[in-house]
Write a protein that holds these residues in place. Sequence first.
Motif, PDB file in Angstrom:
ATOM      1  N   UNK A  67      -5.958 -13.225  16.613  1.00  0.00           N
ATOM      2  CA  UNK A  67      -6.250 -12.298  15.523  1.00  0.00           C
ATOM      3  C   UNK A  67      -4.953 -11.693  14.995  1.00  0.00           C
ATOM      4  N   UNK A  68      -5.048 -11.041  13.847  1.00  0.00           N
ATOM      5  CA  UNK A  68      -3.878 -10.453  13.194  1.00  0.00           C
ATOM      6  C   UNK A  68      -4.152  -8.992  12.878  1.00  0.00           C
ATOM      7  N   UNK A  69      -3.223  -8.124  13.260  1.00  0.00           N
ATOM      8  CA  UNK A  69      -3.259  -6.716  12.867  1.00  0.00           C
ATOM      9  C   UNK A  69      -2.245  -6.513  11.751  1.00  0.00           C
ATOM     10  N   UNK A  70      -2.607  -5.758  10.741  1.00  0.00           N
ATOM     11  CA  UNK A  70      -1.679  -5.501   9.638  1.00  0.00           C
ATOM     12  C   UNK A  70      -1.891  -4.084   9.137  1.00  0.00           C
ATOM     13  N   UNK A  71      -0.779  -3.382   8.866  1.00  0.00           N
ATOM     14  CA  UNK A  71      -0.907  -2.016   8.377  1.00  0.00           C
ATOM     15  C   UNK A  71       0.324  -1.636   7.563  1.00  0.00           C
ATOM     16  N   UNK A  72       0.089  -0.825   6.519  1.00  0.00           N
ATOM     17  CA  UNK A  72       1.181  -0.268   5.707  1.00  0.00           C
ATOM     18  C   UNK A  72       1.417   1.170   6.150  1.00  0.00           C
ATOM     19  N   UNK A  73       2.586   1.444   6.689  1.00  0.00           N
ATOM     20  CA  UNK A  73       2.959   2.789   7.113  1.00  0.00           C
ATOM     21  C   UNK A  73       3.790   3.446   6.002  1.00  0.00           C
TER      22      UNK A  73
ATOM     23  N   UNK B  75       3.046  -6.465  10.728  1.00  0.00           N
ATOM     24  CA  UNK B  75       1.999  -7.374  11.180  1.00  0.00           C
ATOM     25  C   UNK B  75       2.237  -7.711  12.651  1.00  0.00           C
ATOM     26  N   UNK B  76       1.152  -7.853  13.383  1.00  0.00           N
ATOM     27  CA  UNK B  76       1.254  -8.365  14.756  1.00  0.00           C
ATOM     28  C   UNK B  76       0.207  -9.460  14.918  1.00  0.00           C
ATOM     29  N   UNK B  77       0.673 -10.673  15.194  1.00  0.00           N
ATOM     30  CA  UNK B  77      -0.194 -11.819  15.421  1.00  0.00           C
ATOM     31  C   UNK B  77      -0.397 -11.957  16.929  1.00  0.00           C
ATOM     32  N   UNK B  78      -1.641 -11.886  17.368  1.00  0.00           N
ATOM     33  CA  UNK B  78      -1.951 -11.789  18.797  1.00  0.00           C
ATOM     34  C   UNK B  78      -2.817 -12.959  19.244  1.00  0.00           C
ATOM     35  N   UNK B  79      -2.481 -13.510  20.394  1.00  0.00           N
ATOM     36  CA  UNK B  79      -3.365 -14.483  21.044  1.00  0.00           C
ATOM     37  C   UNK B  79      -3.586 -14.035  22.475  1.00  0.00           C
ATOM     38  N   UNK B  80      -4.854 -13.826  22.822  1.00  0.00           N
ATOM     39  CA  UNK B  80      -5.209 -13.441  24.188  1.00  0.00           C
ATOM     40  C   UNK B  80      -5.362 -14.707  25.018  1.00  0.00           C
ATOM     41  N   UNK B  81      -4.494 -14.886  25.989  1.00  0.00           N
ATOM     42  CA  UNK B  81      -4.518 -16.090  26.806  1.00  0.00           C
ATOM     43  C   UNK B  81      -5.529 -15.993  27.935  1.00  0.00           C
ATOM     44  N   UNK B  82      -5.695 -14.786  28.484  1.00  0.00           N
ATOM     45  CA  UNK B  82      -6.576 -14.625  29.641  1.00  0.00           C
ATOM     46  C   UNK B  82      -7.039 -13.179  29.720  1.00  0.00           C
ATOM     47  N   UNK B  83      -8.326 -12.989  30.006  1.00  0.00           N
ATOM     48  CA  UNK B  83      -8.866 -11.642  30.197  1.00  0.00           C
ATOM     49  C   UNK B  83      -9.493 -11.538  31.582  1.00  0.00           C
ATOM     50  N   UNK B  84      -9.583 -10.332  32.071  1.00  0.00           N
ATOM     51  CA  UNK B  84     -10.244 -10.079  33.353  1.00  0.00           C
ATOM     52  C   UNK B  84     -10.823  -8.676  33.333  1.00  0.00           C
TER      53      UNK B  84
END
Length: 417
Positions: free
Chosen positions: A114-120, A230-239
């Motif tokens: 997913x991608x987070x995007x924000x204008x500060x 912007x921060x492009x995130x990939x979650x590889x593993x959850x617990x």
Amino acid sequence: MSEENDNGAPMNNEKDNLVSEEQEVTQETTGNKNEKQDDSRNEILENMLKAVLDKQKNLVDELRSVKSELQLIRDDLKPKSVIAAVSNETDDEDETDSESENESATMTTTGKYFVLKHDFKNVSSFKNLEKIYSEKEEHFGVPWRILIQRNTEKEHFGIFLSCAAEMDDQKMSFDVVFETKIMSNSTRKWSKKTSGDFQNSIPKNEMGPELIEWAVLEKDYLVDDQLTAEIHVRIKKTAGIYKDNLRSFDETMEEFSDVVLVVNEEKFYVSKLYLAAHSPYFKALFLGNFNDSKKSEIKLTGIDDDDFQKYLEVLYGESAIDEFTAEGILMVADMYDTPLVIRKCEEFLLEKSKKSLKKNLDLSTRYNLEGLKEQCLDKIKSVADIRSVIPGDIRELDPSIMSELLKKSLALHDPPQ
């Protein structure tokens, strides 16, 4: 007198005959004229109808063309499904944690991405070490946000990924890889790639790359004192986020299975025919002419083993869908084209989910959930509602949704009398 009458009778008869012939000629002429007028009217009417039909045909063709173009755009925007059944051994772990300025980092966008995007705004007025957050966004059942912070003493500026989940109360952990980007109107771009774990044992649930110098940020990336991050995130593993498993697919099910699917080193013992009956993907994989079709153990890539576990549970009739699991299950079901599981996910989102209107609308377009999309559009009643569902980058909005929002906006500004 008798002779005259006898002689006059034929003349009168001839006159009568002539009159009769003239009337017939006149009637025939009138009839022909009327027929010609009728033919002319029919021809005009036929031409008019033909013109209308031609216009309708052209309009239909244009609408079909527009629909095809919108579908192509929608398909292009939709995340690509994993095609290969066997993974490459290389992964993001082999990539460096950070990259130099303006150097592009390759990052897998399949799976939990997913991608987070924000204008500060008013960035130069931020106080020393003051934490400024973007709004929370839920992705895969977890709230995330961007954090920025200025250090006026060391003249540095930091951009961080923040996990807003309450980790103190749950045994949660997230193994992530993400790329932070700063955008500007110029051709210059700043990006850094980072990986790490968000864990409940670590009080600080914020993670970021190396800091950027304030002077560089101010000169090259601030536009009207505004910063686009912007921060492009990939979650590889959850617990620790999902509930206990409702069904086992481990070695205890070996006698009931004829293939082992391996996801992130976890083995799932399943039936080829059962999966093939519900998924064209698995039908082609197990029953097609592929190298993997005859293997007794196949490795799947691009998905999380917890999501695959819940996907199988739903496929086997368990009630595994909740606020946390819904998006992950839906992603796997879409990837492996499993209508039964997709339908159950949509039913949950329609009837039980408490997700935001924006999130549900995003899921409806991402996974082609028409029922959910109609429900979301019906809930949009005001300009505030329209603003709440518009993403930071308007280009990310699905074309069909954009047209619907435009109609609603026009109706709100110019209501029917």
